[in-house]
Scaffold this motif. Structure first.
Motif, PDB file in Angstrom:
ATOM      1  N   VAL A 226       0.953  -0.967   0.213  1.00 12.04           N
ATOM      2  CA  VAL A 226      -0.092  -0.022   0.045  1.00 12.04           C
ATOM      3  C   VAL A 226       1.030   1.446   0.182  1.00 12.04           C
ATOM      4  N   MET A 227       0.665   2.104  -1.114  1.00 12.55           N
ATOM      5  CA  MET A 227       1.465   3.232  -0.960  1.00 12.55           C
ATOM      6  C   MET A 227       0.935   4.710  -0.846  1.00 12.55           C
ATOM      7  N   TYR A 228       1.542   5.062  -0.124  1.00  7.31           N
ATOM      8  CA  TYR A 228       1.109   6.679  -0.368  1.00  7.31           C
ATOM      9  C   TYR A 228       2.174   8.363  -0.221  1.00  7.31           C
ATOM     10  N   ALA A 229       1.892   8.820  -0.994  1.00 13.22           N
ATOM     11  CA  ALA A 229       2.703  10.362  -0.969  1.00 13.22           C
ATOM     12  C   ALA A 229       3.777   9.848  -1.133  1.00 13.22           C
ATOM     13  N   GLY A 230       4.030   8.592  -2.019  1.00 17.17           N
ATOM     14  CA  GLY A 230       5.308   7.822  -2.748  1.00 17.17           C
ATOM     15  C   GLY A 230       6.307   7.014  -1.796  1.00 17.17           C
ATOM     16  N   ARG A 231       6.019   6.923  -0.850  1.00 16.11           N
ATOM     17  CA  ARG A 231       6.784   5.419   0.400  1.00 16.11           C
ATOM     18  C   ARG A 231       5.303   4.563   0.159  1.00 16.11           C
ATOM     19  N   VAL A 232       5.455   3.143   0.684  1.00 15.10           N
ATOM     20  CA  VAL A 232       5.203   2.156   1.422  1.00 15.10           C
ATOM     21  C   VAL A 232       4.726   1.784   2.529  1.00 15.10           C
ATOM     22  N   VAL A 233       2.992   1.788   3.203  1.00  9.10           N
ATOM     23  CA  VAL A 233       2.791   2.214   3.958  1.00  9.10           C
ATOM     24  C   VAL A 233       2.196   1.258   4.849  1.00  9.10           C
ATOM     25  N   GLU A 234       2.450   0.119   4.030  1.00  9.76           N
ATOM     26  CA  GLU A 234       2.072  -1.231   4.358  1.00  9.76           C
ATOM     27  C   GLU A 234       2.343  -2.402   3.502  1.00  9.76           C
ATOM     28  N   GLN A 235       3.000  -3.470   3.966  1.00 12.68           N
ATOM     29  CA  GLN A 235       3.427  -4.511   2.706  1.00 12.68           C
ATOM     30  C   GLN A 235       2.750  -5.963   3.566  1.00 12.68           C
ATOM     31  N   GLY A 236       2.724  -6.705   2.666  1.00 20.42           N
ATOM     32  CA  GLY A 236       2.785  -8.608   3.588  1.00 20.42           C
ATOM     33  C   GLY A 236       1.838  -9.258   2.569  1.00 20.42           C
ATOM     34  N   GLU A 237       1.492 -10.564   2.824  1.00 24.18           N
ATOM     35  CA  GLU A 237       0.385 -11.283   2.002  1.00 24.18           C
ATOM     36  C   GLU A 237      -1.286 -10.221   2.088  1.00 24.18           C
ATOM     37  N   GLY A 272     -10.102  14.606   4.384  1.00 25.55           N
ATOM     38  CA  GLY A 272      -8.689  15.840   3.369  1.00 25.55           C
ATOM     39  C   GLY A 272      -8.686  15.035   2.707  1.00 25.55           C
ATOM     40  N   MET A 273      -7.407  15.241   2.385  1.00 26.93           N
ATOM     41  CA  MET A 273      -6.560  15.433   0.432  1.00 26.93           C
ATOM     42  C   MET A 273      -5.334  14.651   1.085  1.00 26.93           C
ATOM     43  N   THR A 274      -5.360  14.218  -0.212  1.00 27.74           N
ATOM     44  CA  THR A 274      -3.342  13.443  -0.226  1.00 27.74           C
ATOM     45  C   THR A 274      -2.544  15.379   0.511  1.00 27.74           C
ATOM     46  N   PRO A 275      -1.406  15.221   0.500  1.00 29.13           N
ATOM     47  CA  PRO A 275      -1.132  16.378   0.151  1.00 29.13           C
ATOM     48  C   PRO A 275       0.220  16.573  -0.482  1.00 29.13           C
ATOM     49  N   SER A 276      -0.004  17.818  -1.175  1.00 27.00           N
ATOM     50  CA  SER A 276       0.915  18.195  -2.482  1.00 27.00           C
ATOM     51  C   SER A 276       2.416  17.344  -2.136  1.00 27.00           C
ATOM     52  N   LEU A 277       2.555  16.921  -2.963  1.00 30.62           N
ATOM     53  CA  LEU A 277       4.745  16.013  -2.740  1.00 30.62           C
ATOM     54  C   LEU A 277       5.629  16.938  -3.065  1.00 30.62           C
ATOM     55  N   LEU A 278       4.771  18.724  -3.034  1.00 33.92           N
ATOM     56  CA  LEU A 278       6.063  20.004  -3.522  1.00 33.92           C
ATOM     57  C   LEU A 278       6.050  20.067  -2.432  1.00 33.92           C
ATOM     58  N   SER A 279       5.514  19.543  -0.638  1.00 37.44           N
ATOM     59  CA  SER A 279       5.513  20.523   0.480  1.00 37.44           C
ATOM     60  C   SER A 279       4.549  19.635   1.485  1.00 37.44           C
ATOM     61  N   LEU A 280       5.882  18.477   1.288  1.00 36.98           N
ATOM     62  CA  LEU A 280       4.866  16.971   2.358  1.00 36.98           C
ATOM     63  C   LEU A 280       5.124  17.403   3.790  1.00 36.98           C
ATOM     64  N   PRO A 281       4.504  17.453   5.478  1.00 35.16           N
ATOM     65  CA  PRO A 281       4.590  17.774   5.886  1.00 35.16           C
ATOM     66  C   PRO A 281       5.531  16.529   6.493  1.00 35.16           C
ATOM     67  N   GLY A 283       7.789  14.438   8.953  1.00 45.39           N
ATOM     68  CA  GLY A 283       6.553  12.897   9.724  1.00 45.39           C
ATOM     69  C   GLY A 283       6.384  12.386   9.071  1.00 45.39           C
ATOM     70  N   CYS A 284       5.524  12.027   9.287  1.00 45.22           N
ATOM     71  CA  CYS A 284       4.033  10.681   8.322  1.00 45.22           C
ATOM     72  C   CYS A 284       3.770  12.065   7.402  1.00 45.22           C
ATOM     73  N   ALA A 285       4.019  11.343   6.283  1.00 45.91           N
ATOM     74  CA  ALA A 285       3.110  12.022   5.523  1.00 45.91           C
ATOM     75  C   ALA A 285       1.432  12.302   5.308  1.00 45.91           C
ATOM     76  N   PHE A 286       0.984  11.446   6.496  1.00 45.01           N
ATOM     77  CA  PHE A 286      -0.873  10.973   6.493  1.00 45.01           C
ATOM     78  C   PHE A 286      -1.221  11.289   7.919  1.00 45.01           C
ATOM     79  N   LYS A 287      -1.171  12.234   8.804  1.00 47.65           N
ATOM     80  CA  LYS A 287      -0.996  12.758  10.104  1.00 47.65           C
ATOM     81  C   LYS A 287      -1.802  14.079   9.883  1.00 47.65           C
ATOM     82  N   THR A 288      -2.038  14.386   8.672  1.00 47.85           N
ATOM     83  CA  THR A 288      -2.936  15.254   9.103  1.00 47.85           C
ATOM     84  C   THR A 288      -4.575  15.314   8.764  1.00 47.85           C
TER      85      THR A 288
END
Length: 323
Positions: A226-237, A272-281, A283-288
Motif C-alpha cells: 500500500v503506497m501513500y505520498a510516494g512511500r510504502v506504508v504497509e506490506q504483506g500477504e 481531507g486530501m492527499t498532501p502535495s508532494l512538493l510540500s509534504l509535512p 514526519g508521517c505524511a498521513f498525520k494530517t
C-alpha cells in the motif's frame, strides 16, 4: 531467486516549483509466478514506480537512487539499447489506456508481427502464428479474422485484450500492469483477471498489478504493498493485510469500499486530501488526515515488521480485531 527486487527506489521530478519526490524509498520483491498488488490513491506514486521499473521515466523526472534488480541484474542505469532488449521481451507493460500500446493506423497483425520480429529471429509466418495464439489466449474469438482488423474496429474491452496479448507475445518473466481493467465492465474485467491468473500459474510470469481497486487485489494478488505520498506504508500477504490492517490509511481504504457500508448509512471516507508532494509535512505524511496522530508522528517511522511477514510504517498501528 526473485524475479524482481526493488530496493530503496527514489524517483524525483525536478520542476521549477521544486523537487517532487514521487517515489521515495520504495522496496519490495516478487517471486516467480507471484502477483504483487500495488495499491493507493491517485498521486501515491504507484504508476511512477511501474514506469521506473521499465526505465520509462522522462525528464524532468529521473531515478536518483536505489536498485531495481531483475533476475539478479541491477537494471538502473542500463543503456537505452540494453533496456530496449529487455522491454517487451523479458519485461512487458500493460498500460491503463490500450491506445498507448496500439497504433491507430496499423492493422493488429502488422503491430503484433513487428513486435515478435523486433526480438526474435523467426519467419513472418511463425510470427503471425504466435500472434494468433496470443489473441486466442486472451479469449478473442476468430483470431485469424481479428488480426486483419484495425484498433478502432474493436470495443474498448477487446482493445485492452489485444494490448495484453501483445504483452504476452514473448512470454515475459515480468509484467507491469497499470490499472489495465479500470475502464472495462465487470464481466470483461473478471475474464481478463482469470486469464492473468492462469498465465502466472502456467507460465511462471510475475506481475506487478497497479490499482486502486481493493476488490481486484483481494482476488488476484499474493502480496500487497500500500503506497501513500510516494512511500510504502504497509506490506504483506494479501489476506493478512486486508483482514487485519495495521496502518490507519489501509484501514481507511478498506472501510471506504461501498460493499462494507451498512444499507442506509453514509459512505465512510478518509477525511481531507492527499498532501502535495512538493510540500509534504514533516514526519508521517498521513498525520494530517489521521485520527490517531500525535506529537510522535512528527518523526517519519520506519517500515517495521509488526508481525511475521506483515510490515507497516506507523507509530500507532491498529491491532487485529480492532481493525
Amino acid at each position: 531467486m526473485n524475479t524482481l527486487e526493488v530496493k530503496n527506489l527514489c524517483t524525483h521530478f525536478f520542476t521549477r516549483a521544486g523537487v517532487v519526490k514521487a517515489v521515495d524509498g520504495v522496496s519490495f520483491s516478487i517471486g516467480r509466478g507471484k502477483v504483487l498488488g500495488l495499491v493507493g490513491e491517485s498521486g501515491s506514486g504507484k504508476t511512477v514506480t511501474g514506469f521506473s521499473i521499465l526505465g520509462l521515466v522522462d525528464p524532468p523526472g529521473r531515478i536518483v537512487s536505489g536498485e531495481i534488480r531483475f533476475k539478479g541484474q541491477n537494471i538502473v542505469g542500463l543503456g537505452e539499447e540494453e533496456l530496449r532488449r529487455l522491454r517487451g521481451n523479458r519485461i512487458a507493460m500493460i498500460f491503463q489506456d490500450p491506445m498507448m500500446t496500439l497504433n491507430p493506423v496499423l492493422r493488429v497483425d502488422t503491430q503484433m508481427i513487428e513486435t515478435v520480429l523486433a526480438h526474435d529471429n523467426c519467419s513472418r509466418e511463425e510470427a503471425r502464428q504466435r500472434s494468433r495464439d496470443a489473441l486466442g489466449m486472451v479469449g478473442i474469438p476468430s483470431p485469424d479474422e481479428r488480426l486483419k482488423s484495425y484498433p478502432h474496429q474493436f470495443s474498448g474491452g477487446m482493445r485492452q485484450r489485444v494490448a495484453i496479448a501483445i504483452a504476452l507475445l514473448h512470454r515475459p518473466d515480468l509484467i507491469v500492469a497499470d490499472e489495465p481493467t479500470t475502464a472495462l465492465d465487470v464481466t470483461i474485467q473478471g475474464q481478463i483477471l482469470a486469464e492473468v491468473q492462469k498465465l502466472a500459474t502456467n507460465l511462471g510470469t510475475s506481475l506487478v498489478w497497479i490499482t486502486h481497486d481493493l476488490s481486484v487485489v483481494a482476488g488476484l494478488a499474493d502480496e500487497i504493498a500500500v503506497m501513500y505520498a510516494g512511500r510504502v506504508v504497509e506490506q504483506g500477504e494479501v489476506n493478512t493485510v486486508l483482514d487485519g490492517p495495521y496502518h490507519p490509511y489501509t484501514h481507511g481504504l478498506i472501510g471506504s469500499v461501498p460493499s462494507r457500508n451498512k444499507r442506509g448509512e453514509p459512505l465512510r471516507q478518509i477525511p481531507g486530501m492527499t498532501p502535495s508532494l512538493l510540500s509534504l509535512p514533516a514526519g508521517c505524511a498521513f498525520k494530517t488526515r489521521c485520527t490517531r496522530a500525535d506529537a510522535a508522528c512528527e518523526t517519519m517511522p520506519d517500515l517495521a515488521e509488526l508481525s511475521p511477514g506483515h510490515l507497516a510504517r506507523c507509530v500507532h498501528p491498529h491491532q487485529g480485531a480492532e481493525a
